[in-house]
Design a protein around this motif. Structure first.
Motif, mmCIF file in Angstrom:
data_model
loop_
_atom_site.group_PDB
_atom_site.id
_atom_site.type_symbol
_atom_site.label_atom_id
_atom_site.label_comp_id
_atom_site.label_asym_id
_atom_site.label_seq_id
_atom_site.Cartn_x
_atom_site.Cartn_y
_atom_site.Cartn_z
ATOM 1 N N ILE A 150 0.824 -1.211 0.000
ATOM 2 C CA ILE A 150 0.000 0.000 0.000
ATOM 3 C C ILE A 150 0.859 1.262 0.000
ATOM 4 O O ILE A 150 0.579 2.218 -0.747
ATOM 5 N N TYR A 151 1.895 1.286 0.814
ATOM 6 C CA TYR A 151 2.721 2.491 0.960
ATOM 7 C C TYR A 151 3.257 2.962 -0.396
ATOM 8 O O TYR A 151 3.081 4.122 -0.781
ATOM 9 N N ASN A 152 3.901 2.049 -1.123
ATOM 10 C CA ASN A 152 4.480 2.420 -2.421
ATOM 11 C C ASN A 152 3.408 2.821 -3.420
ATOM 12 O O ASN A 152 3.608 3.732 -4.228
ATOM 13 N N ALA A 153 2.270 2.131 -3.370
ATOM 14 C CA ALA A 153 1.175 2.449 -4.295
ATOM 15 C C ALA A 153 0.613 3.846 -4.014
ATOM 16 O O ALA A 153 0.276 4.593 -4.934
ATOM 17 N N MET A 154 0.525 4.199 -2.741
ATOM 18 C CA MET A 154 0.097 5.554 -2.375
ATOM 19 C C MET A 154 1.148 6.580 -2.814
ATOM 20 O O MET A 154 0.832 7.633 -3.368
ATOM 21 N N GLN A 155 2.387 6.256 -2.564
ATOM 22 C CA GLN A 155 3.489 7.173 -2.851
ATOM 23 C C GLN A 155 3.606 7.473 -4.344
ATOM 24 O O GLN A 155 3.916 8.609 -4.737
ATOM 25 N N THR A 156 3.340 6.463 -5.179
ATOM 26 C CA THR A 156 3.482 6.629 -6.626
ATOM 27 C C THR A 156 2.195 7.059 -7.318
ATOM 28 O O THR A 156 2.161 7.198 -8.540
ATOM 29 N N GLY A 157 1.123 7.258 -6.532
ATOM 30 C CA GLY A 157 -0.123 7.722 -7.119
ATOM 31 C C GLY A 157 -1.010 6.637 -7.693
ATOM 32 O O GLY A 157 -2.038 6.922 -8.307
#
Length: 328
Positions: A190-197
C-alpha cells in the motif's frame, strides 16, 4: 577396562545423535515487520516452544523474506512451509469459503470475533483447511478502517471514482458497487502504491496501517471505532502433516504456546484501533469517524453485492453465511 570405556563413549555418541535426530526446526513465514502484533504472536509461540525444551524450535521469516504474502497458504498446504500467520482470505482462490472471513459488517466487535472463532462456523472452515493439509494453531481477528490520500472515507459515496485497495474479494465487490476502481495488492504494498499515485484510498487492519507507516502518505484516516466495518480473520496456521509428525511432547508444547499467544492476540487486537488513531493524529493526519448511519449504508451495499455474490459463487455459501450470522 578399555572396552567398557569405549562402550560408554559409543553409548553417549548414540544418545547425542538420537537427540539431534529428534531436534526439529520449523519455518514460519509472514509479511509483517517485527513491531507488528502478528509477528509478536508468532514470537510468543516460538519463545514458549523453545522454553519447553522439547527439541523443537521455530525460525521466523518476517517482512515477506521467505515467501510472498499470497504464496504462503499454497506453500503451507504443499508442505514447503511449516507455519504462517496470514489473512485467510488471501487463500480465497483455493477455497472460496475463506472469503467469508473478510465480509463487510459480519463481525460486530472483537469479543464477537472471538465467539466466531469458537463456533460451528469456524469448525466448518477448519474442515476445509484440513482438506488442504492445514490446521489452525492460533485464532485471531483484527479490525481496520479506511485511509484516503486526499479526502476522508466514511460512507459509500466517498470512494466513488477513487483507485482503492481492499483486502479480499468481498470488500472489493462492495467497493466496486460504490463506484470505486479496485487495485488488488497485499497490505505491504500500500505504501508504495500511495506514494506513486497508484492508490487514492485503501482499507486494511489497524495494525497494518501503523506497521507500514501509511500515515506518511495520507491526509485522512477513519479508524475502527464504535462501529467497525472491517474485520479480518488472520490466524497462525500450520501444516497438519508436519504437526502430526511431531512427538507428543512437541505437539503439547505447541498447543500450550498457542493458547498463550491467542489470549495475547485478542487483548492486543482490542488496543490496536485506538492506538492506530493516536499514531495517525500525532503524524498530523485528520481523524474521521464512521457514524452508525454510515455503517448501515455500507452494510446495505454489502448485502446487495458481497453477500449476494458469495452465496451465488460458493456451493455451500448460504449454509456458511447462516452459520456465521447465527453467532450472537
Amino acid at each position: 577396562m578399555k572396552s567398557v570405556l569405549k562402550a560408554a563413549v559409543a553409548g553417549m555418541a548414540l544418545a547425542a545423535a538420537g537427540s539431534l535426530a529428534n531436534a526439529t526446526e520449523l519455518r514460519l513465514s509472514h509479511q509483517w515487520s517485527n513491531n507488528d502484533v502478528r509477528h509478536k504472536v508468532a514470537q510468543i509461540v516460538a519463545d514458549e516452544v523453545e522454553a519447553a525444551n522439547v527439541d523443537l524450535s521455530i525460525k521466523i521469516f518476517g517482512s515477506k523474506s521467505l515467501f510472498k504474502p499470497r504464496e504462503q497458504y499454497k506453500s503451507l498446504s504443499r508442505g514447503q512451509l511449516d507455519m504462517t500467520v496470514l489473512p485467510l482470505s488471501y487463500a480465497g482462490g483455493q477455497q472460496p469459503a475463506y472469503n467469508l472471513t473478510l465480509m463487510p459488517g459480519l463481525v460486530k466487535n472483537h469479543d464477537h470475533a472471538a465467539r466466531l472463532s469458537d463456533s460451528p462456523f469456524m469448525d466448518a472452515l477448519e474442515e476445509k483447511m484440513a482438506e488442504d493439509d492445514v490446521m489452525v494453531l492460533v485464532h485471531g481477528y483484527l479490525a481496520g478502517g479506511f485511509a484516503g490520500k486526499d479526502k476522508c472515507i466514511t460512507k459509500p459515496e466517498d470512494v466513488e471514482g477513487l483507485q482503492t485497495r481492499a483486502a479480499g474479494k468481498s470488500f472489493e465487490q462492495m467497493l466496486a458497487g460504490a463506484g470505486a476502481s479496485i487495485a488488488s495488492m497485499a497490505s505491504s504494498e500500500i505504501y508504495n502504491a500511495m506514494q506513486t499515485g497508484v492508490l487514492q484510498a485503501a482499507n486494511t487492519s489497524s495494525s497494518s496501517f501503523v506497521s507500514y507507516r501509511i500515515y506518511e502518505q495520507v491526509s485522512c484516516y477513519t479508524p475502527a471505532g464504535d462501529v467497525a466495518l472491517w474485520f479480518m480473520y488472520q490466524p497462525l496456521l500450520m501444516n497438519k502433516s508436519t504437526f502430526d509428525g511431531l512427538t507428543e511432547d512437541q505437539q503439547n508444547a505447541l498447543r500450550d504456546a498457542a493458547e498463550k499467544a491467542q489470549a495475547y492476540y485478542l487483548e492486543e487486537a482490542k488496543k490496536q484501533d485506538a492506538a492506530s488513531a493516536e499514531v495517525f493524529a500525532e503524524a498530523g493526519v485528520e481523524i474521521a469517524e464512521m457514524s452508525a448511519e454510515d455503517f448501515e449504508a455500507w452494510r446495505k451495499l454489502a448485502m446487495e453485492t458481497s453477500y449476494k455474490k458469495f452465496v451465488e459463487e460458493v456451493a455451500d455459501g448460504q449454509k456458511l453465511l447462516d452459520l456465521a450470522l447465527a453467532v450472537e
